[in-house]
Write an enzyme that holds these catalytic residues in place. Structure first.
Site: not given
Ligand SMILES: Cc1ncc(C[n+]2csc(CCOP(=O)(O)OP(=O)(O)O)c2C)c(N)n1
Ligand SMILES: Cc1ncc(C[n+]2csc(CCOP(=O)(O)OP(=O)(O)O)c2C)c(N)n1
Ligand SMILES: [Mg+2]
Ligand SMILES: [Mg+2]
Lengths: 345, 341, 345, 341
Positions: A80, A149
């Protein structure tokens, strides 16, 4: 999250009559705004986590990558702060980035680039560069959004010189303000509210602009002025109906833009009603409520017939659980109670 | 104990390289370094007059990076920098008058006195922006490179930052994004082993900065930042690859600042680094070691130097005079440019 | 920056008489507080960029590493967000980190960890963990600090539930509040002001605590209440002398803690004077001024004889240059003018 | 097109390893994976009842990482996690009753219904904290490791995060700090190739995540995250080195989630990934491939499975029942724990 969706749907009231004009949902309206902006100006690009995925940022970016290509509409890394800086740098070099976030909470990671860079570049370099960018996010609520959130951070940002902050409450404004924000040469933030996304409303075709810094009176009334923006206006509106049944006639001012603020509109209303209640979707302490209320006692003291009050979130983080959440968020009835209390005195 | 000794080779084995370049080009590099050195020394001298009411971050000792790297760029290429701006601004061809006016808080400063010494900008020569926040300019430069790629304007973007800048997470984020999009950008790290008075060893793991960068999928290299030709060649090669459509590059240059982090004079005697350490690096002064090299290779620099020096000193005097008699901004100026029209 | 230092010195007025008590400078007092805390409790650690260098955070950490070792007092990487998280994690595991920054501007890089984590951990996990940490920074001003090194961000943070925010104005409070903050089990932020650092004052030896959430009346007066904290109190104090010469008698309330706020103290004062001016070192819009002023019109409207006013920074980023800076920062004279205007009506 | 094919070797060549372990240990790993699988499936089934008013991030397909890695930790070791908490919480031995109560927003949930499914915590078994902010738990875990080092309590800290977590600058910052201070921590990256519906290729440069980590001066390795023994051994070896005073470790495990990012059911049909891709990985299901491996090696698992399964199903039913009849928090609870006493 089926329950969440049904809740969002239940808040869509006053269904507009399609015979009287074209009806779009809030999300469709945003989608149209982005499409028009992308068509209109080659400098416009749209980015954000998942803007090109099937969920398409609540649907607001649906179809845009297919239509405008990957160089204009693209997914980003989960970075971000970095991407906020990338947008700032690209904007200083003539692009007009629209940077979309699922939640305002994620903008907190980018405060250094947003506040100490984007907001100040134009000032610091004596006007040599401009930073025409739009940051967009939808305030979360419900279904366990919880403390991390659901933050509504407009209050944190409204004191920062150089930023414009918009909080539309209708599909019409969502489109017109998005188009105006993209056209504006200063960094502009748009805070949507998750619970407005399914709302329907009349939305004209083609390009139109809603001016920044200009509020609108959503309901005229004699007894008391309610000032707010975004989803808070929905609550105020529901409350106004309940109050009308009890013979209390409130005026509702939808700020639309919380920075800059439409002082004239508020002043005229307070001059008439002498009473002010400020409502906001964020924490009541130290945010939008405090600023609007301060303006009243600073500039229009002589019109005031009594205490100014506020309805926002208590000084508590958001609980995730449903039961506690019911006690956390203010309701239309809360507004009714406060208004009655204010008018009694 | 000397914590960070000079470990380079200086100009040993570089004589062969001379054939590639015209005398005027080689001498111009010297002229530019000398000019920066003399400007910085004069700023330092005059700093005690309290007329430059601004922090200063001198680049005395770090002239070869600014000059060598910028020599590989064209005017329309873009340069971004951190707080240590003087070398970048002058290397890129920034207007000295506007710079000194800025430092004297005058209305005709390059940023109308609103930016100060850490925000030297001169769009006419591609000195695009700088940030006083460590790491702050890195993603901004990355965004400028995105805009160049988008507009296909053929510009290369370069951003200067220190060893400390690589500790900010945003640097990692920017490297990843630049590599992902194969952006036309050079990340140029001037590793002078210190952040203010903190040595690298209290801030970074045992890592080579350029290898760390490489882990992001970026073409990375390390150079002796006291050798203007080595800096030039590394940058030039990166610029060429980028103009041929290659992706981003990362260059780490090992350098040393001869003065305190900020302000005038050295502060080694306060104990955070050894005076010896500075003296060791001073023996490899980028300006003088290059001078000797040119001299040894019969470039006729000895005879030219007095004239060059005089010319620069005159320019400096003129520009200071200009700055001193320039007008101050007015109260009404304060309220300009909060929002853009 | 010799000039800066001399300016800071020139603001040290009302030199205390060493015959009446032990006199320490603000910085010495902080240094003593940290030393006592480190001696007192093994869990206390002090970290920050350059805390162990010869400049020693304006002198406040001088000698501490030599005395307590590198594991308790240490330099950090330039990783504000990461180190904020490290402090949070260490605090949740029983340490009491004091994380020091040269400038509040750098805390903006850490807002995600500070606001979305440190402030909420205890609430989110139902009290299972605590986050006893102190974040410290000195607001910059002058000598070209400019837009990126002078931000006074207390107004951005005061609405965030879960944080405590302290802004001492005297060496006595600097020590007592630091000791109290370290002992507190919630995340606490201390904003100092660069221009207070050389101020001298009476400072008792040994450990004493100044309670959080308790303000103090610095000057009693009948005509008008000035509320503020930190360096703003100095300005108010200077103004009060000028005003006294003109027969205007102001009361000065030093909040010391801007979250939580000492409502009782403000209420009592406004009940007496009926007039309120709020002063702050940050932007006037949407920050401390707005919140305090709102409280007045919300809770104590009936005591108010006229408009509430504020004196803070204009809605403009800080200019770097000296000439513009003179027009940017409010002066004691500005306060005098506003107070006279308020009392006239 | 299958973008991210399974490229591991499964349990080929692992029979030899069996001798190192007792039967009960080997079967326990299976039991734990099966238990997580069944719990997740039941959560999924019941999600449509709208009684769990919380987002869910199922770990179906990713059981081997949680179980294998946690098997190498002792109870007092600390575990941190991102939003995808279920596996971590259960793997570390978190109380299922408290977990399901939390998901049903009940007062006796592990966080009193204030945290929700993304903030499962159980200090009794070292499930220390989790963050719903991507990357958010990484520096917090690093701080916990600092506290352990400071107190010499011999604990190892581990933190789970996804491929997306490595894109946050704070991950780079944390790796650097952990390496700098040689902290007792394992950074465990579950690389499932996607962040929500975004594939790695739109987010990261051509880099190996574990090599990128290595650039921070951290001992790093990559494992097949479908192989519970490989995960266990890699973690075990890291834990041992750490307890011997070694520095931090980074483990990348390649895994795949069989369901949507959040919520119940798979969403591959929406087009962001191929159904084939999921099916390919399902053929290497961590639970079933390990089951077959044990079976082929005559561990007698076939005869035990029905009983294990029954036992787990009974536990699940009991815990759901417990959750459903547990009390809701009251309004007054809302105002607790804003500040700590
Ligand atoms: C700083 C931030 N940016 C965006 C999000 C929205 N978000 C929640 S889970 C996620 C996916 C994260 O992917 P990864 O780290 O690969 O974990 P996975 O869900 O694949 O286990 C996102 C983008 C968030 N929670 N926090
Ligand atoms: C985010 C941030 N943290 C801290 C500072 C304070 N600061 C200013 S310059 C500097 C040193 C940076 O060191 P380095 O990046 O190596 O550059 P150098 O000064 O050595 O050229 C620091 C810590 C800052 N300006 N921004
Ligand atoms: Mg450095
Ligand atoms: Mg993933």
């Amino acid at each position: 999250m089926p329950w969440d969706e049904s809740l969002v749907n239940s808040l869509v009231y006053d269904e507009p009559d399609p015979k009287q004009g074209r009806v779009l949902s809030y999300v469709q309206s945003l989608n149209e705004a982005l499409r028009i902006a992308l068509e209109d100006n080659e400098s416009v690009i749209v980015m954000g986590q998942g803007v090109d995925d099937p969920s398409a940022m609540f649907g607001s970016t649906k179809g845009l990558q297919d239509r405008f290509g990957e160089s204009r509409v693209f997914d980003t890394p989960l970075s971000e702060e970095g991407m906020m800086g990338v947008c700032t740098g690209a904007a200083m070099r003539g692009l007009r980035p629209v940077y979309m976030h699922n939640r305002p909470d994620f903008i907190l990671l980018a405060f250094n680039q947003l506040i100490t860079h984007a907001a100040k570049c134009h000032f610091m370099d004596n006007g040599l560069t401009q930073v025409p960018l739009v940051v967009w996010a939808a305030i979360g609520r419900g279904w366990g959004s919880g403390a991390q959130h659901s933050q509504a951070i407009q209050g944190l940002l409204m004191g920062v010189p150089g930023l414009k902050i918009l909080m539309p409450s209708t599909p019409y404004d969502a489109k017109g303000l998005m188009l105006q924000a993209i056209q504006d040469n200063s960094p502009t933030i748009i805070f949507e509210h998750r619970w407005l996304m399914k709302k329907n409303g009349f939305v004209p075709e083609g390009k139109y602009l809603v001016p920044i810094g200009q509020g609108v009176c959503r309901r005229e009334g004699e007894d008391l002025t309610i000032v707010g923006a975004s989803h808070a206006i929905e609550l105020a509106y529901q409350a106004s109906k309940l109050l009308a049944a009890d013979g209390v006639d409130v005026e509702i001012i939808d700020l639309r833009s919380i920075q800059p603020i439409d002082d004239q509109l508020i002043e005229d209303s307070i001059r008439k009603t002498g009473r002010l209640l400020v409502v906001d979707t964020g924490w009541a302490i130290g945010g939008v409520c405090a600023e609007i209320g301060f303006r009243a006692v600073e500039k229009w003291f002589s019109y005031l017939k009594g205490a100014v009050r506020r309805v926002g979130l208590p000084d508590v983080p958001t609980p995730a659980g449903y039961a506690l959440e019911q006690h956390y968020y203010p309701t239309a009835q809360n507004i009714v109670d406060v208004v009655k209390d204010m008018c009694r005195k | 104990m000397v914590q960070y000794p000079y470990e380079g080779q200086g100009f040993k084995d570089w004589s062969g390289a001379l054939e590639k370049y015209s005398d005027s080009f080689l001498i111009d590099l010297f002229y530019k370094m000398l000019r920066i050195r003399l400007i910085e020394e004069e700023i330092e001298n005059r700093y005690f007059d309290d007329l430059m009411k601004t922090p200063i971050h001198l680049v005395i000792g770090q002239e070869a990076t600014a000059v060598g790297a910028c020599a590989a760029l064209s005017t329309s290429d873009l340069l971004y920098s951190g707080h240590r701006t003087h070398g970048a601004y002058l290397g890129k061809g920034g207007d000295l008058k506007k710079m000194l006016s800025e430092m004297h808080c005058k209305a005709n400063g390059c940023a109308g006195s609103r930016g100060g010494s850490m925000h030297l900008i001169d769009p006419d020569v591609g000195m695009a922006w700088s940030s006083a926040i460590v790491g702050g300019a890195i993603p901004i430069a990355t965004g400028a490179a995105l805009a160049s790629q988008y507009k296909s304007d053929q510009n290369v973007t370069m951003v200067f930052f220190g060893d400390g800048g690589t500790e900010e997470g945003v640097c990692s984020e920017s490297l990843n994004f630049a590599s992902l999009k194969q952006l036309p950008i050079i990340f140029f790290c001037e590793n002078n082993f210190y952040s203010v008075q903190s040595p690298l060893r209290t801030r970074q793991s045992q890592r080579d900065i350029f290898r760390w960068a490489e882990g992001h999928g970026i073409n990375s290299s390390v150079v002796d930042g006291t050798n203007v030709l080595e800096v030039y060649e590394a940058t030039k090669s990166a610029v060429e690859k980028i103009r041929d459509g290659g992706g981003p590059h990362f260059i780490e240059a090992k350098v040393y600042r001869f003065r305190a982090h900020g302000g005038a004079g050295d502060d080694s005697q306060t104990g955070y680094r050894e005076v010896e350490e500075r003296e060791m690096w001073e023996r490899h002064c980028p300006v003088e070691s290059y001078y000797s090299f040119l001299d040894q290779n019969n470039l006729g620099i000895k005879s030219q130097r007095p004239e060059l020096q005089k010319q620069i000193e005159q320019e400096i005097r003129d520009c200071f005079e200009h700055a001193l008699k320039s007008p101050e901004p007015k109260k009404a100026d304060l309220f300009k440019y909060v929002y853009a029209d």
